[in-house]
Design a protein around this motif. Structure first.
Motif, PDB file in Angstrom:
ATOM      1  N   ALA A  71       3.555  -2.802   4.980  1.00  0.00           N
ATOM      2  CA  ALA A  71       4.363  -1.698   5.506  1.00  0.00           C
ATOM      3  C   ALA A  71       3.494  -0.643   6.175  1.00  0.00           C
TER       4      ALA A  71
ATOM      5  N   ARG B  76      12.637  -1.594   1.893  1.00  0.00           N
ATOM      6  CA  ARG B  76      11.633  -0.748   1.248  1.00  0.00           C
ATOM      7  C   ARG B  76      10.424  -0.593   2.164  1.00  0.00           C
ATOM      8  N   ASP B  77       9.970  -1.685   2.753  1.00  0.00           N
ATOM      9  CA  ASP B  77       8.814  -1.628   3.659  1.00  0.00           C
ATOM     10  C   ASP B  77       9.110  -0.770   4.884  1.00  0.00           C
TER      11      ASP B  77
ATOM     12  N   ILE C 186       6.269   4.062  -5.163  1.00  0.00           N
ATOM     13  CA  ILE C 186       6.898   2.835  -4.676  1.00  0.00           C
ATOM     14  C   ILE C 186       7.433   2.049  -5.866  1.00  0.00           C
TER      15      ILE C 186
ATOM     16  N   ASP D 209       2.328  -2.178  -0.636  1.00  0.00           N
ATOM     17  CA  ASP D 209       2.619  -1.353   0.539  1.00  0.00           C
ATOM     18  C   ASP D 209       1.783  -1.704   1.769  1.00  0.00           C
TER      19      ASP D 209
ATOM     20  N   ILE E 282       8.811   2.815   3.887  1.00  0.00           N
ATOM     21  CA  ILE E 282       7.395   3.184   3.745  1.00  0.00           C
ATOM     22  C   ILE E 282       6.786   3.404   5.126  1.00  0.00           C
TER      23      ILE E 282
ATOM     24  N   ALA F 136       6.658  -3.831  -7.872  1.00  0.00           N
ATOM     25  CA  ALA F 136       5.856  -2.986  -6.980  1.00  0.00           C
ATOM     26  C   ALA F 136       4.404  -3.081  -7.447  1.00  0.00           C
TER      27      ALA F 136
END
Length: 148
Positions: free
Chosen positions: A77, A93-94, A61, A74, A97, A69
């Motif tokens: 997500a 990005r989430d 990530i 994360d 993921i 990050a």
């Protein structure tokens, strides 16, 4: 100084110090700890899984929209959520993921080969280098250095 004694065999660690420069010890600490705690353990575990005949998919990530990050970035997500104060780059990005985790859990193809000599790793967000290169660099850098 137990850590200093452990690092003596790690020629790659000396290369890291040289690459980062002695003037920015905070950056050196961040990169060494990130490698040692997260990347090295993941890559070594994936190597062992592949050697034992199994498969493992490595995932990295990266930053998004200027947001680092950091550890546990994360977590929202993983539950299909977004933090309320983040921007569209972090949301994308989430979402990626979340999609990867759902695909993994439901047995859908992940879209990249399992880790191994010919395998690959996947990254989301803004990475400094390709994910597979990042994991292979960590393995080489810490070769010969024990990690519990």
């Amino acid at each position: 100084m137990e850590l200093e004694v452990q690092l003596q065999p790690g020629v790659g660690v000396r290369r890291l110090l040289h690459a980062v420069g002695e003037g920015d010890l905070g950056l050196l600490r961040e990169r060494m700890l990130t490698d040692y705690i997260y990347r090295l353990t993941s890559a070594r575990l994936a190597d062992e899984q592949a050697r034992a005949g199994g498969s493992a998919h490595l995932f990295l990530i990266g930053e998004a929209g200027g947001s680092i990050a950091s550890h546990a970035v994360d977590v929202p997500a993983l539950m299909g959520l977004h933090l309320p104060d983040q921007g569209p780059e972090q949301d994308r990005r989430d979402d990626e993921i979340t999609r990867i985790v759902v695909d993994f859990v439901t047995g859908e193809p992940l879209g990249w080969p399992a880790w191994g000599p010919e395998g690959d790793a996947r990254g989301v967000g803004e990475l400094r280098a390709p994910a597979a290169e990042t994991f292979r660099t960590a393995l080489a850098r810490w070769e010969g250095v024990a990690r519990p």
